[in-house]
Design a protein around this motif. Structure first.
Motif, PDB file in Angstrom:
ATOM      1  N   ASN A   1      -3.554   6.991   1.507  1.00  0.00           N
ATOM      2  CA  ASN A   1      -4.657   7.734   0.892  1.00  0.00           C
ATOM      3  C   ASN A   1      -5.964   7.541   1.651  1.00  0.00           C
ATOM      4  OD1 ASN A   1      -3.069   8.815  -1.150  1.00  0.00           O
ATOM      5  ND2 ASN A   1      -3.556   7.193  -2.614  1.00  0.00           N
ATOM      6  N   ALA A   2      -6.087   6.410   2.353  1.00  0.00           N
ATOM      7  CA  ALA A   2      -7.315   6.128   3.101  1.00  0.00           C
ATOM      8  C   ALA A   2      -7.566   7.170   4.194  1.00  0.00           C
ATOM      9  CB  ALA A   2      -7.249   4.735   3.713  1.00  0.00           C
TER      10      ALA A   2
ATOM     11  N   VAL B   1      -1.293  10.790  -0.670  1.00  0.00           N
ATOM     12  CA  VAL B   1       0.152  10.634  -0.487  1.00  0.00           C
ATOM     13  C   VAL B   1       0.892  10.326  -1.787  1.00  0.00           C
ATOM     14  CG1 VAL B   1      -0.187   9.871   1.888  1.00  0.00           C
ATOM     15  CG2 VAL B   1       0.037   8.159   0.068  1.00  0.00           C
ATOM     16  N   ASP B   2       0.151  10.063  -2.867  1.00  0.00           N
ATOM     17  CA  ASP B   2       0.810   9.747  -4.135  1.00  0.00           C
ATOM     18  C   ASP B   2       1.647  10.920  -4.631  1.00  0.00           C
ATOM     19  OD1 ASP B   2      -0.404   7.272  -4.067  1.00  0.00           O
ATOM     20  OD2 ASP B   2      -2.084   7.875  -5.342  1.00  0.00           O
ATOM     21  N   ARG B   3       1.315  12.109  -4.183  1.00  0.00           N
ATOM     22  CA  ARG B   3       2.047  13.306  -4.602  1.00  0.00           C
ATOM     23  C   ARG B   3       3.502  13.293  -4.135  1.00  0.00           C
ATOM     24  NH1 ARG B   3      -1.235  17.605  -0.960  1.00  0.00           N
ATOM     25  NH2 ARG B   3      -2.836  15.969  -1.099  1.00  0.00           N
ATOM     26  N   TYR B   4       3.796  12.416  -3.161  1.00  0.00           N
ATOM     27  CA  TYR B   4       5.144  12.392  -2.590  1.00  0.00           C
ATOM     28  C   TYR B   4       6.039  11.316  -3.204  1.00  0.00           C
ATOM     29  CZ  TYR B   4       2.590  15.077   0.905  1.00  0.00           C
ATOM     30  OH  TYR B   4       1.801  16.012   1.540  1.00  0.00           O
ATOM     31  N   LYS B   5       5.566  10.653  -4.272  1.00  0.00           N
ATOM     32  CA  LYS B   5       6.399   9.654  -4.927  1.00  0.00           C
ATOM     33  C   LYS B   5       7.565  10.353  -5.614  1.00  0.00           C
ATOM     34  CE  LYS B   5       6.248   5.587  -7.917  1.00  0.00           C
ATOM     35  NZ  LYS B   5       5.392   4.707  -8.766  1.00  0.00           N
TER      36      LYS B   5
ATOM     37  N   VAL C   1       0.858  -1.192   0.000  1.00  0.00           N
ATOM     38  CA  VAL C   1       0.000   0.000   0.000  1.00  0.00           C
ATOM     39  C   VAL C   1       0.886   1.231   0.000  1.00  0.00           C
ATOM     40  CG1 VAL C   1      -1.721   1.321   1.279  1.00  0.00           C
ATOM     41  CG2 VAL C   1      -1.863  -1.178   1.207  1.00  0.00           C
ATOM     42  N   GLY C   2       0.592   2.174  -0.883  1.00  0.00           N
ATOM     43  CA  GLY C   2       1.355   3.406  -0.937  1.00  0.00           C
ATOM     44  C   GLY C   2       1.234   4.173   0.377  1.00  0.00           C
ATOM     45  N   THR C   3       2.366   4.516   0.966  1.00  0.00           N
ATOM     46  CA  THR C   3       2.407   5.124   2.297  1.00  0.00           C
ATOM     47  C   THR C   3       3.446   6.239   2.295  1.00  0.00           C
ATOM     48  OG1 THR C   3       1.922   2.928   3.187  1.00  0.00           O
ATOM     49  CG2 THR C   3       2.599   4.601   4.769  1.00  0.00           C
ATOM     50  N   TRP C   4       3.283   7.164   3.222  1.00  0.00           N
ATOM     51  CA  TRP C   4       4.239   8.281   3.292  1.00  0.00           C
ATOM     52  C   TRP C   4       4.268   8.856   4.708  1.00  0.00           C
ATOM     53  CZ3 TRP C   4       2.753  13.310   4.627  1.00  0.00           C
ATOM     54  CH2 TRP C   4       3.777  14.260   4.592  1.00  0.00           C
ATOM     55  N   GLY C   5       5.402   9.470   5.015  1.00  0.00           N
ATOM     56  CA  GLY C   5       5.498  10.207   6.276  1.00  0.00           C
ATOM     57  C   GLY C   5       5.411   9.311   7.493  1.00  0.00           C
ATOM     58  N   ILE C   6       4.438   9.598   8.352  1.00  0.00           N
ATOM     59  CA  ILE C   6       4.264   8.842   9.589  1.00  0.00           C
ATOM     60  C   ILE C   6       3.076   7.899   9.416  1.00  0.00           C
ATOM     61  CG2 ILE C   6       4.015   9.023  12.109  1.00  0.00           C
ATOM     62  CD1 ILE C   6       5.073  11.920  11.827  1.00  0.00           C
TER      63      ILE C   6
END
Length: 231
Positions: A84-85, A90-94, A75-80
């Protein structure tokens, strides 16, 4: 409920908020804490707010990956631990790593606007101490299950011993057990574990998985203070 039972519950709640063993008995340590509170009242905590100590505790249970990555479930994840759920895209941070300050800013925003209100709703009719709110918020951020967790229902029913045991039912995968123990100890004993630092990871490519060998401890106290001050 009898007067004796009321008194015992008051003592137990007081003990939880002051990091004492919550046995309902006003022994030497509890009496000393009560006396100290009367002689020198502690700074009042406004229920439902996120303090610096609370933010440090919660982020200490997580990790920070400043760039988009794929978690263990792809699952696409970012930060802490943001996906997206959560309502934040968060896709903007790829391939676009952000500052730690930005990661903390979004994390606190989600705690205030999404996860925090859900915790308060689940505990409706009960005023949570700073430690209790922090522990419950950490649990919910990790599991998303504050509305259905049996330990919450037991706590609201006044069965603290049962609630303390039930929070440990949420122990899968095995790596989560130390976190759950810290949440239990914070909620029921007022024991804080945050040290002011967070583990930060880079991202390996083309797999987009966290590069575990890049782990480093970063002092986040200044970023937390700045984010809370700007709120």
């Amino acid at each position: 409920m009898s007067k004796a039972a009321d008194n015992e519950r008051f003592v137990m709640v007081f003990q939880q908020a002051h990091g004492l063993t919550a046995d309902g008995w006003a022994g030497e340590k509890t009496f000393g804490a009560l006396t100290a509170d009367v002689a020198e009242p502690a700074t009042a905590y406004t229920p439902g707010t996120i303090t610096e100590r609370m933010a440090l505790e919660l982020i200490g249970h997580e990790a920070i990956v400043p760039e988009w990555y794929l978690d263990s479930k792809r699952v696409g994840t970012w930060g802490i631990g943001v996906t997206n759920a959560s309502g934040h895209n968060v896709d903007r941070y790829k391939d676009k790593p952000q500052t730690i300050a930005r990661c903390i800013e979004i994390f606190l925003w989600l705690c205030r606007t999404k996860y925090g209100p859900e915790v308060l709703t689940a505990f409706a009719g009960h005023t949570l101490s700073e430690a209790q709110y922090g522990a419950a918020l950490s649990f919910h951020y990790n599991t998303g299950a504050i509305k259905t967790a049996s330990w919450v229902k037991s706590f609201k029913a006044g069965d603290l011993e049962k609630a303390r045991a039930e929070i440990m039912n949420w122990r899968s995968p095995a790596e989560i057990i130390p976190r759950r123990e810290k949440e239990r100890d914070l909620f029921f004993d007022g024991k804080w574990s945050g040290e002011g630092k967070a583990t930060v990871y880079d991202v390996s490519k083309p797999s987009y998985s966290p590069r575990w060998s890049s782990a480093r401890k970063v002092d986040i106290r200044a970023d937390i203070a700045l984010a809370l001050g700007a709120a």
